[in-house]
Scaffold this motif. Structure first.
Motif, PDB file in Angstrom:
ATOM      1  N   ARG A 156      29.074  22.154   7.880  1.00  0.00           N
ATOM      2  CA  ARG A 156      29.697  23.418   7.456  1.00  0.00           C
ATOM      3  C   ARG A 156      28.903  24.614   7.989  1.00  0.00           C
ATOM      4  O   ARG A 156      29.473  25.605   8.438  1.00  0.00           O
ATOM      5  N   TRP A 157      27.566  24.517   7.937  1.00  0.00           N
ATOM      6  CA  TRP A 157      26.691  25.590   8.446  1.00  0.00           C
ATOM      7  C   TRP A 157      27.006  25.841   9.927  1.00  0.00           C
ATOM      8  O   TRP A 157      27.180  26.977  10.357  1.00  0.00           O
ATOM      9  N   ILE A 158      27.079  24.768  10.697  1.00  0.00           N
ATOM     10  CA  ILE A 158      27.363  24.866  12.133  1.00  0.00           C
ATOM     11  C   ILE A 158      28.740  25.472  12.360  1.00  0.00           C
ATOM     12  O   ILE A 158      28.919  26.323  13.240  1.00  0.00           O
ATOM     13  N   ALA A 159      29.722  25.062  11.577  1.00  0.00           N
ATOM     14  CA  ALA A 159      31.077  25.596  11.723  1.00  0.00           C
ATOM     15  C   ALA A 159      31.110  27.093  11.454  1.00  0.00           C
ATOM     16  O   ALA A 159      31.750  27.855  12.196  1.00  0.00           O
ATOM     17  N   VAL A 160      30.423  27.537  10.404  1.00  0.00           N
ATOM     18  CA  VAL A 160      30.393  28.965  10.077  1.00  0.00           C
ATOM     19  C   VAL A 160      29.696  29.738  11.195  1.00  0.00           C
ATOM     20  O   VAL A 160      30.215  30.754  11.680  1.00  0.00           O
ATOM     21  N   LYS A 161      28.555  29.249  11.635  1.00  0.00           N
ATOM     22  CA  LYS A 161      27.817  29.956  12.691  1.00  0.00           C
ATOM     23  C   LYS A 161      28.622  29.983  13.995  1.00  0.00           C
ATOM     24  O   LYS A 161      28.591  30.968  14.727  1.00  0.00           O
ATOM     25  N   THR A 162      29.341  28.916  14.282  1.00  0.00           N
ATOM     26  CA  THR A 162      30.164  28.865  15.491  1.00  0.00           C
ATOM     27  C   THR A 162      31.328  29.835  15.392  1.00  0.00           C
ATOM     28  O   THR A 162      31.568  30.635  16.307  1.00  0.00           O
ATOM     29  N   THR A 163      32.059  29.774  14.291  1.00  0.00           N
ATOM     30  CA  THR A 163      33.225  30.638  14.095  1.00  0.00           C
ATOM     31  C   THR A 163      32.857  32.112  14.209  1.00  0.00           C
ATOM     32  O   THR A 163      33.573  32.893  14.828  1.00  0.00           O
ATOM     33  N   TRP A 164      31.726  32.469  13.613  1.00  0.00           N
ATOM     34  CA  TRP A 164      31.331  33.871  13.560  1.00  0.00           C
ATOM     35  C   TRP A 164      30.374  34.258  14.686  1.00  0.00           C
ATOM     36  O   TRP A 164      29.883  35.386  14.720  1.00  0.00           O
ATOM     37  N   LYS A 165      30.102  33.312  15.595  1.00  0.00           N
ATOM     38  CA  LYS A 165      29.248  33.576  16.764  1.00  0.00           C
ATOM     39  C   LYS A 165      27.877  34.103  16.359  1.00  0.00           C
ATOM     40  O   LYS A 165      27.374  35.096  16.912  1.00  0.00           O
ATOM     41  N   LEU A 166      27.269  33.408  15.399  1.00  0.00           N
ATOM     42  CA  LEU A 166      25.929  33.745  14.939  1.00  0.00           C
ATOM     43  C   LEU A 166      24.920  32.811  15.593  1.00  0.00           C
ATOM     44  O   LEU A 166      25.193  31.631  15.799  1.00  0.00           O
ATOM     45  N   ALA A 167      23.764  33.332  15.893  1.00  0.00           N
ATOM     46  CA  ALA A 167      22.711  32.551  16.541  1.00  0.00           C
ATOM     47  C   ALA A 167      21.941  31.719  15.517  1.00  0.00           C
ATOM     48  O   ALA A 167      22.033  31.946  14.303  1.00  0.00           O
ATOM     49  N   ILE A 168      21.186  30.745  16.021  1.00  0.00           N
ATOM     50  CA  ILE A 168      20.240  29.989  15.204  1.00  0.00           C
ATOM     51  C   ILE A 168      18.875  30.091  15.869  1.00  0.00           C
ATOM     52  O   ILE A 168      18.775  30.390  17.061  1.00  0.00           O
ATOM     53  N   ASP A 169      17.830  29.847  15.083  1.00  0.00           N
ATOM     54  CA  ASP A 169      16.500  29.792  15.689  1.00  0.00           C
ATOM     55  C   ASP A 169      16.092  28.325  15.820  1.00  0.00           C
ATOM     56  O   ASP A 169      16.805  27.425  15.362  1.00  0.00           O
ATOM     57  N   LEU A 170      14.966  28.073  16.448  1.00  0.00           N
ATOM     58  CA  LEU A 170      14.559  26.712  16.740  1.00  0.00           C
ATOM     59  C   LEU A 170      14.316  25.886  15.480  1.00  0.00           C
ATOM     60  O   LEU A 170      14.750  24.729  15.402  1.00  0.00           O
ATOM     61  N   SER A 171      13.676  26.450  14.467  1.00  0.00           N
ATOM     62  CA  SER A 171      13.428  25.681  13.233  1.00  0.00           C
ATOM     63  C   SER A 171      14.732  25.343  12.518  1.00  0.00           C
ATOM     64  O   SER A 171      14.886  24.258  11.950  1.00  0.00           O
ATOM     65  N   GLU A 172      15.668  26.248  12.574  1.00  0.00           N
ATOM     66  CA  GLU A 172      17.001  26.029  11.998  1.00  0.00           C
ATOM     67  C   GLU A 172      17.705  24.888  12.741  1.00  0.00           C
ATOM     68  O   GLU A 172      18.288  23.981  12.124  1.00  0.00           O
ATOM     69  N   LYS A 173      17.634  24.899  14.065  1.00  0.00           N
ATOM     70  CA  LYS A 173      18.269  23.860  14.868  1.00  0.00           C
ATOM     71  C   LYS A 173      17.659  22.494  14.558  1.00  0.00           C
ATOM     72  O   LYS A 173      18.368  21.500  14.404  1.00  0.00           O
ATOM     73  N   GLU A 174      16.337  22.434  14.443  1.00  0.00           N
ATOM     74  CA  GLU A 174      15.666  21.155  14.143  1.00  0.00           C
ATOM     75  C   GLU A 174      16.059  20.647  12.765  1.00  0.00           C
ATOM     76  O   GLU A 174      16.305  19.450  12.595  1.00  0.00           O
ATOM     77  N   ALA A 175      16.156  21.523  11.786  1.00  0.00           N
ATOM     78  CA  ALA A 175      16.555  21.114  10.441  1.00  0.00           C
ATOM     79  C   ALA A 175      17.995  20.620  10.429  1.00  0.00           C
ATOM     80  O   ALA A 175      18.308  19.595   9.808  1.00  0.00           O
ATOM     81  N   LEU A 176      18.877  21.311  11.111  1.00  0.00           N
ATOM     82  CA  LEU A 176      20.270  20.887  11.184  1.00  0.00           C
ATOM     83  C   LEU A 176      20.397  19.551  11.881  1.00  0.00           C
ATOM     84  O   LEU A 176      21.145  18.676  11.434  1.00  0.00           O
ATOM     85  N   ALA A 177      19.649  19.358  12.962  1.00  0.00           N
ATOM     86  CA  ALA A 177      19.688  18.066  13.669  1.00  0.00           C
ATOM     87  C   ALA A 177      19.254  16.926  12.756  1.00  0.00           C
ATOM     88  O   ALA A 177      19.868  15.855  12.766  1.00  0.00           O
ATOM     89  N   GLN A 178      18.229  17.172  11.954  1.00  0.00           N
ATOM     90  CA  GLN A 178      17.784  16.129  11.030  1.00  0.00           C
ATOM     91  C   GLN A 178      18.845  15.846   9.976  1.00  0.00           C
ATOM     92  O   GLN A 178      19.139  14.676   9.667  1.00  0.00           O
ATOM     93  N   MET A 179      19.464  16.888   9.423  1.00  0.00           N
ATOM     94  CA  MET A 179      20.500  16.675   8.421  1.00  0.00           C
ATOM     95  C   MET A 179      21.698  15.928   9.001  1.00  0.00           C
ATOM     96  O   MET A 179      22.333  15.138   8.308  1.00  0.00           O
ATOM     97  N   LEU A 180      22.003  16.173  10.264  1.00  0.00           N
ATOM     98  CA  LEU A 180      23.133  15.485  10.902  1.00  0.00           C
ATOM     99  C   LEU A 180      22.876  13.998  11.077  1.00  0.00           C
ATOM    100  O   LEU A 180      23.829  13.225  11.227  1.00  0.00           O
ATOM    101  N   THR A 181      21.627  13.550  10.998  1.00  0.00           N
ATOM    102  CA  THR A 181      21.343  12.114  11.094  1.00  0.00           C
ATOM    103  C   THR A 181      21.858  11.369   9.867  1.00  0.00           C
ATOM    104  O   THR A 181      21.960  10.141   9.902  1.00  0.00           O
ATOM    105  N   TYR A 182      22.205  12.073   8.795  1.00  0.00           N
ATOM    106  CA  TYR A 182      22.736  11.448   7.595  1.00  0.00           C
ATOM    107  C   TYR A 182      24.251  11.280   7.661  1.00  0.00           C
ATOM    108  O   TYR A 182      24.863  10.767   6.728  1.00  0.00           O
ATOM    109  N   CYS A 183      24.863  11.677   8.762  1.00  0.00           N
ATOM    110  CA  CYS A 183      26.316  11.542   8.916  1.00  0.00           C
ATOM    111  C   CYS A 183      26.697  10.100   9.239  1.00  0.00           C
ATOM    112  O   CYS A 183      25.988   9.367   9.861  1.00  0.00           O
TER     113      CYS A 183
END
Length: 183
Positions: A156-183
């Motif tokens: 959902r976080w990725i979808a919101v950031k994509t839809t609204w064209k918001l950037a992420i920082d490196l620590s945010e990207k690493e955390a999201l990647a880890q959370m996606l491993t639970y999919c």
């Protein structure tokens, strides 16, 4: 929508963030006569559990109901949401907090675009009040929901950031990647 599709930029912390830059809380942006809080409460409630009333032009002013909090897994039941204590028990969370959106590019938006973001139903979620307060303005690297919800949260976080064209920082990207491993 994928994590790799998001723009990664160094984190910047604008000092001029104010909640008021996103407009007044809970507008009726879809024109149904109800504010977005009532729309989210009704949408996210356990089906058949809500008690609603008429308030002004709103035919579904949510007065009571039951919600399953995705962040904690708790079941929340309230019988009088006009009571401030109970109303604070179920809060409407901005999945991507407004301060985080501001730091990720919303500081460059028009006031109207910020108001639309703050009231976007895809960005809003009914959650436990204590969990929402704990999350605060934290990004995905600073705060996470329970493990069983991390995949959906990251998606959902990725979808919101994509839809609204918001950037992420490196620590945010690493955390999201880890959370996606639970999919």
């Amino acid at each position: 929508m994928s994590l790799d599709g998001l723009v990664v930029e160094p984190r910047h912390n604008p000092v001029d963030y104010e909640r008021a830059a996103f407009g007044t809380s809970w507008s009726d942006t879809d024109g149904n006569g109800c504010n977005q809080r009532d729309d989210v409460l009704l949408r996210d409630a356990v089906p058949g559990s809500t008690k609603v009333g008429q308030q002004g032009g709103c035919a579904h002013d949510v007065l009571a109901g039951t919600w399953h909090d995705p962040y904690t897994g708790a079941t929340l039941t309230f019988d009088d949401l006009k009571d401030l204590h109970q109303a604070q028990g179920v809060q409407i969370d901005h999945v991507v907090p407004l301060a985080e959106a501001w730091a990720s590019g919303a500081d460059q938006w028009t006031p109207e675009r910020r108001r639309q973001f703050a009231n976007d139903l895809d960005e809003l979620l009914a959650v436990d009040g204590h969990a929402n307060m704990s999350k605060g303005d934290g990004d995905s690297a600073a705060w996470r929901p329970r493990k069983d919800y991390q995949c959906l949260y990251a998606t959902r976080w990725i979808a919101v950031k994509t839809t609204w064209k918001l950037a992420i920082d490196l620590s945010e990207k690493e955390a999201l990647a880890q959370m996606l491993t639970y999919c």
